[in-house]
Motif scaffolding. Structure first.
Motif, PDB file in Angstrom:
ATOM      1  N   ILE A 277     -36.588  37.279 105.941  1.00 15.51           N
ATOM      2  CA  ILE A 277     -36.632  37.013 107.375  1.00 15.51           C
ATOM      3  C   ILE A 277     -36.354  35.547 107.656  1.00 15.51           C
ATOM      4  N   ASN A 278     -37.054  34.673 106.959  1.00 17.62           N
ATOM      5  CA  ASN A 278     -36.939  33.241 107.216  1.00 17.62           C
ATOM      6  C   ASN A 278     -36.042  32.579 106.170  1.00 17.62           C
ATOM      7  N   PRO A 279     -35.119  31.738 106.597  1.00 20.79           N
ATOM      8  CA  PRO A 279     -34.251  31.036 105.647  1.00 20.79           C
ATOM      9  C   PRO A 279     -35.024  29.944 104.923  1.00 20.79           C
ATOM     10  N   PRO A 280     -34.488  29.407 103.814  1.00 18.81           N
ATOM     11  CA  PRO A 280     -35.187  28.345 103.083  1.00 18.81           C
ATOM     12  C   PRO A 280     -35.242  27.059 103.902  1.00 18.81           C
ATOM     13  N   ALA A 281     -36.292  26.286 103.682  1.00 17.86           N
ATOM     14  CA  ALA A 281     -36.457  25.024 104.418  1.00 17.86           C
ATOM     15  C   ALA A 281     -35.434  23.992 103.976  1.00 17.86           C
ATOM     16  N   GLU A 282     -34.976  24.081 102.722  1.00 11.04           N
ATOM     17  CA  GLU A 282     -33.982  23.144 102.197  1.00 11.04           C
ATOM     18  C   GLU A 282     -32.809  23.916 101.616  1.00 11.04           C
ATOM     19  N   ILE A 283     -31.654  23.328 101.676  1.00 16.98           N
ATOM     20  CA  ILE A 283     -30.443  23.913 101.100  1.00 16.98           C
ATOM     21  C   ILE A 283     -29.713  22.850 100.301  1.00 16.98           C
ATOM     22  N   GLU A 284     -28.758  23.281  99.497  1.00 11.68           N
ATOM     23  CA  GLU A 284     -27.951  22.326  98.731  1.00 11.68           C
ATOM     24  C   GLU A 284     -26.963  21.634  99.658  1.00 11.68           C
ATOM     25  N   ASP A 285     -26.817  20.345  99.423  1.00 11.39           N
ATOM     26  CA  ASP A 285     -25.923  19.540 100.260  1.00 11.39           C
ATOM     27  C   ASP A 285     -24.472  19.937  99.977  1.00 11.39           C
ATOM     28  N   PRO A 286     -23.777  20.521 100.936  1.00 13.68           N
ATOM     29  CA  PRO A 286     -22.387  20.933 100.690  1.00 13.68           C
ATOM     30  C   PRO A 286     -21.448  19.751 100.467  1.00 13.68           C
ATOM     31  N   ASP A 287     -21.863  18.551 100.854  1.00 13.87           N
ATOM     32  CA  ASP A 287     -21.008  17.370 100.700  1.00 13.87           C
ATOM     33  C   ASP A 287     -21.284  16.608  99.415  1.00 13.87           C
ATOM     34  N   ASP A 288     -22.250  17.067  98.643  1.00 15.32           N
ATOM     35  CA  ASP A 288     -22.585  16.384  97.392  1.00 15.32           C
ATOM     36  C   ASP A 288     -21.688  16.918  96.280  1.00 15.32           C
ATOM     37  N   HIS A 289     -21.100  16.029  95.481  1.00 18.43           N
ATOM     38  CA  HIS A 289     -20.173  16.407  94.420  1.00 18.43           C
ATOM     39  C   HIS A 289     -20.616  15.803  93.094  1.00 18.43           C
ATOM     40  N   LYS A 290     -20.314  16.488  92.019  1.00 11.94           N
ATOM     41  CA  LYS A 290     -20.703  16.017  90.696  1.00 11.94           C
ATOM     42  C   LYS A 290     -19.891  14.783  90.310  1.00 11.94           C
ATOM     43  N   PRO A 291     -20.556  13.720  89.837  1.00  8.24           N
ATOM     44  CA  PRO A 291     -19.826  12.521  89.386  1.00  8.24           C
ATOM     45  C   PRO A 291     -18.900  12.849  88.220  1.00  8.24           C
ATOM     46  N   GLU A 292     -17.809  12.134  88.138  1.00  5.45           N
ATOM     47  CA  GLU A 292     -16.820  12.401  87.098  1.00  5.45           C
ATOM     48  C   GLU A 292     -17.365  12.128  85.705  1.00  5.45           C
ATOM     49  N   ASP A 293     -18.285  11.172  85.557  1.00  7.51           N
ATOM     50  CA  ASP A 293     -18.814  10.819  84.239  1.00  7.51           C
ATOM     51  C   ASP A 293     -20.093  11.582  83.904  1.00  7.51           C
ATOM     52  N   TRP A 294     -20.412  12.614  84.675  1.00  3.68           N
ATOM     53  CA  TRP A 294     -21.632  13.378  84.399  1.00  3.68           C
ATOM     54  C   TRP A 294     -21.405  14.240  83.165  1.00  3.68           C
ATOM     55  N   ASP A 295     -22.278  14.091  82.157  1.00  5.64           N
ATOM     56  CA  ASP A 295     -22.135  14.792  80.882  1.00  5.64           C
ATOM     57  C   ASP A 295     -23.143  15.942  80.825  1.00  5.64           C
ATOM     58  N   GLU A 296     -22.638  17.193  80.843  1.00  7.90           N
ATOM     59  CA  GLU A 296     -23.489  18.382  80.811  1.00  7.90           C
ATOM     60  C   GLU A 296     -23.537  19.025  79.427  1.00  7.90           C
ATOM     61  N   ARG A 297     -22.954  18.333  78.404  1.00  6.90           N
ATOM     62  CA  ARG A 297     -22.894  18.936  77.074  1.00  6.90           C
ATOM     63  C   ARG A 297     -24.176  18.642  76.298  1.00  6.90           C
ATOM     64  N   PRO A 298     -24.981  19.672  75.982  1.00  4.32           N
ATOM     65  CA  PRO A 298     -26.199  19.406  75.205  1.00  4.32           C
ATOM     66  C   PRO A 298     -25.912  19.076  73.742  1.00  4.32           C
ATOM     67  N   LYS A 299     -24.777  19.567  73.200  1.00  2.00           N
ATOM     68  CA  LYS A 299     -24.402  19.305  71.810  1.00  2.00           C
ATOM     69  C   LYS A 299     -22.977  18.754  71.767  1.00  2.00           C
ATOM     70  N   ILE A 300     -22.739  17.864  70.809  1.00  2.51           N
ATOM     71  CA  ILE A 300     -21.393  17.326  70.584  1.00  2.51           C
ATOM     72  C   ILE A 300     -21.129  17.283  69.090  1.00  2.51           C
ATOM     73  N   GLN A 301     -19.834  17.178  68.706  1.00  3.77           N
ATOM     74  CA  GLN A 301     -19.491  17.033  67.298  1.00  3.77           C
ATOM     75  C   GLN A 301     -19.856  15.633  66.807  1.00  3.77           C
ATOM     76  N   ASP A 302     -20.356  15.591  65.585  1.00  2.00           N
ATOM     77  CA  ASP A 302     -20.758  14.310  64.998  1.00  2.00           C
ATOM     78  C   ASP A 302     -19.523  13.432  64.790  1.00  2.00           C
ATOM     79  N   PRO A 303     -19.402  12.324  65.510  1.00  2.00           N
ATOM     80  CA  PRO A 303     -18.199  11.486  65.350  1.00  2.00           C
ATOM     81  C   PRO A 303     -18.139  10.769  64.004  1.00  2.00           C
ATOM     82  N   ASP A 304     -19.276  10.680  63.300  1.00  2.84           N
ATOM     83  CA  ASP A 304     -19.304   9.972  62.012  1.00  2.84           C
ATOM     84  C   ASP A 304     -19.095  10.892  60.822  1.00  2.84           C
TER      85      ASP A 304
END
Length: 597
Positions: A277-304
């Protein structure tokens, strides 16, 4: 033997309980319904009752229920039993449905007021949807509009799918009170406050409760759907019986949905509707965008990491088995397949069109007795040195920032309606349906704010139908067969219920070994004569006692002989008499026992 008889009796009792359990439950339900309609039957004309009693045959017969049209006994907004035999007060839609072919757009499905085809209650009439694969629409005005304030809303009516239902609905719409409401133009898009009732297509069995909620900020309406009932609704659509559908809405926002006066769904308008019946008090900002340098990878290959020097990426996964040996008798010069010597070129074969004809290939009969034919090759095995493509191992990403989500902002469309019960008032009830099944029977529509009044109406109408249908119910065997036809797994239950006890009875009662033991000592007459021993174990014990007694007597005899050498003749006679008495005791089991005592 007595224990076996007790087990047999217990098994027979258990089987009877299992067979009769379902029948007892059905009888209890019928008894409850008879209690509900007892008052209605008592109100029937005394003359009719006396006539039925006079005409009743001496032999037992199925009880009959005489129909009497229900009459509303309290405050109500709408009551229709159709027992006048006409559609007086109802309006057929003359409109056309938009957005579909002209041929099927018109609401030209036929309605009739008539009794059910297989009625158990002569004189009881209802509204029947007669056409299939057509649009139907019919509606009627309430005595006065229903306003949602401090009183509950109770809506109930009856439905019987006389021919079953393939795809179609049998729900009602409570049409919203608006200045432009025209029942002759009643279509699918006509505004309604509540839609309630059964609907089915394919294997999807639904029981709708939908209401249109008005957004207090925008004024727009949005449909809110109740959660799906947990109960299995299949039977109500397939048993071809009359069922009572009831919706109860309370001012505290709670609701109940009942079938045959049994709750199948319940909840709260604030918590159990989709979307909420009632909508949420807060919503996601439609104008907010993920930064280009944002790293979402939990694992990476060992560079060494460095590939080991002995890592051979070119090594094959399979190699020939060097230890394999060609089987004896392998026919290297014989092909595995040969041309069929019995095949003939078809007479209509055209080499210009079909090419040069070749006989079909068949397995070489020579190879049937040999381990193999054709060139022998070593079988392939896994290469122990195979490692595949080298990859760097995975490690935790030191720059991991988590899964990105847009930030939350206050919802500009937020509102809080704590009283969704206060819906739009409605002033008419309507049926707007499409069905692939005909002869859907509707009856006893009733709208009120008093639950007691609704229950009285239900007892006077649906209660009589239930009693009449119950009186015409088939016997226990037919009920079991009918239930098994709807649920085939019940045949297994029936077989086990009957066969298992019989098998166990035979095993316990008929396959036991007959006792060959002699009768107990108590069965012999009490006489002074010696009696045979009863049990072999007792005989063994007595034999042991006898041997022990003999040893003791031998010792006594040896002692007595020594005394005799120094004694007189009288002692000799006495000793001789004692020996004779001992011999008699040893030969008689009864005497031995007395002697032992």
């Amino acid at each position: 033997m007595e224990l076996k008889m007790r087990l047999c009796v217990a098994l027979l009792s258990l089987s009877l309980c299992l067979v009769l359990m379902g029948h007892v439950r059905a009888q209890e339900e019928a008894d409850d319904m008879e209690m509900d309609v007892e008052d209605a039957i008592d109100d029937m004309q005394e003359e009719d009752v006396e006539e039925e009693e006079q005409k009743a045959p001496s032999s037992p017969a199925a009880p009959t229920v005489t129909y009497k049209a229900p009459e509303p006994m309290g405050e109500h907004y709408f009551a229709e039993s159709f027992d006048k035999g006409t559609l007086q007060g109802w309006v057929l839609s003359q409109a056309k449905k938009e957005g579909i072919d002209e041929e099927i757009a018109k609401y030209d499905g036929k309605w009739e007021v008539e009794e059910m085809k297989d009625t158990k209650l002569p004189g009881d009439k209802g509204l029947v949807l007669k056409s299939k694969a057509k649009h139907h629409a019919i509606s009627g005005l309430l005595l006065r509009p229903f306003t949602f304030d401090t009183k509950p809303l109770i809506v109930q009516y009856e439905v019987n799918f006389q021919n079953g239902i393939d795809c179609g609905g049998a729900y009602v719409k409570l049409l919203s009170q608006t200045p432009d409401l025209d029942l002759e133009q009643f279509v699918d898009k006509t505004g309604y406050t509540i839609m309630f009732g059964p609907d089915k297509c394919g294997e999807d069995y639904k029981l709708h409760f939908i209401f249109r909620h008005k957004n207090p900020k925008t004024g727009e309406f949005e449909e809110k759907h109740a959660k799906k009932p947990d109960a299995d609704l299949r039977t109500y659509y397939t048993d071809k019986k009359t069922h009572l559908y009831t919706l109860v809405l309370n001012p505290d926002n709670s609701f109940e949905i009942l079938i045959d006066q049994t709750v199948v769904n319940s909840g709260n308008l604030l918590n159990d509707m989709t979307p909420p019946i009632n909508p949420p008090a807060e919503i996601e900002d439609p104008d907010d965008h993920k930064p280009e340098d944002w790293d979402e990878r939990p694992k990476i290959q060992d560079p060494d990491a460095v590939k080991p020097e002995d890592w051979d990426e070119d090594a094959p996964a399979k190699i020939a088995d060097e230890d394999a040996v060609k089987p004896d008798g392998w026919l290297d010069d014989e092909p595995e397949y040969i041309s069929d010597p019995d095949a003939l070129k078809p007479e209509d074969w055209d080499e210009d069109m079909d090419g040069e004809w070749e006989a079909p290939q068949i397995p070489n009969p020579v190879c049937e007795t040999a381990p193999g034919c054709g060139p022998w090759e070593r079988p392939m095995i896994d290469n122990p040195n195979y490692k595949g493509k080298w990859k760097s191992p995975m490690i935790d990403n030191p720059n991991y920032q988590g899964v990105w989500k847009p930030r939350k902002i206050p919802n500009p469309d937020f509102f809080e309606d704590l009283h969704p019960f206060r819906m739009t008032a409605f002033s008419a009830v309507g049926l707007e349906l499409w069905s692939m099944s005909s002869d859907i029977f509707f009856d006893n529509f009733f709208i009120t704010s008093d639950r007691n009044v609704a229950e009285r109406w239900a007892a006077d109408g649906w209660g009589l139908k239930k009693a009449a249908e119950g009186a015409a119910e088939p016997g226990l065997v037919n009920q079991m067969i009918t239930a098994a036809e709807e649920r085939p797994w019940l045949w297994i239950v029936y077989v086990l219920t009957v066969a298992l006890p019989l098998v166990l009875i035979i095993v316990f009662c008929c396959t036991g070994k007959k006792s060959s033991a002699p009768a107990s000592a108590a069965e012999y007459k009490k006489t002074d004569e010696p009696q045979p021993d009863v049990k072999e174990e007792a005989e063994d014990e007595e034999d042991k006692e006898e041997e022990s007694a003999k040893k003791s007597e031998e010792e006594e005899d040896s002692t007595g002989e020594a005394e005799e050498a120094a004694g007189n003749d009288n002692k000799d006679d006495s000793t001789s008499n004692e020996k004779s008495e001992d011999d008699i005791l040893r030969r008689s089991p009864r005497s031995r026992k007395a002697r032992k005592d």
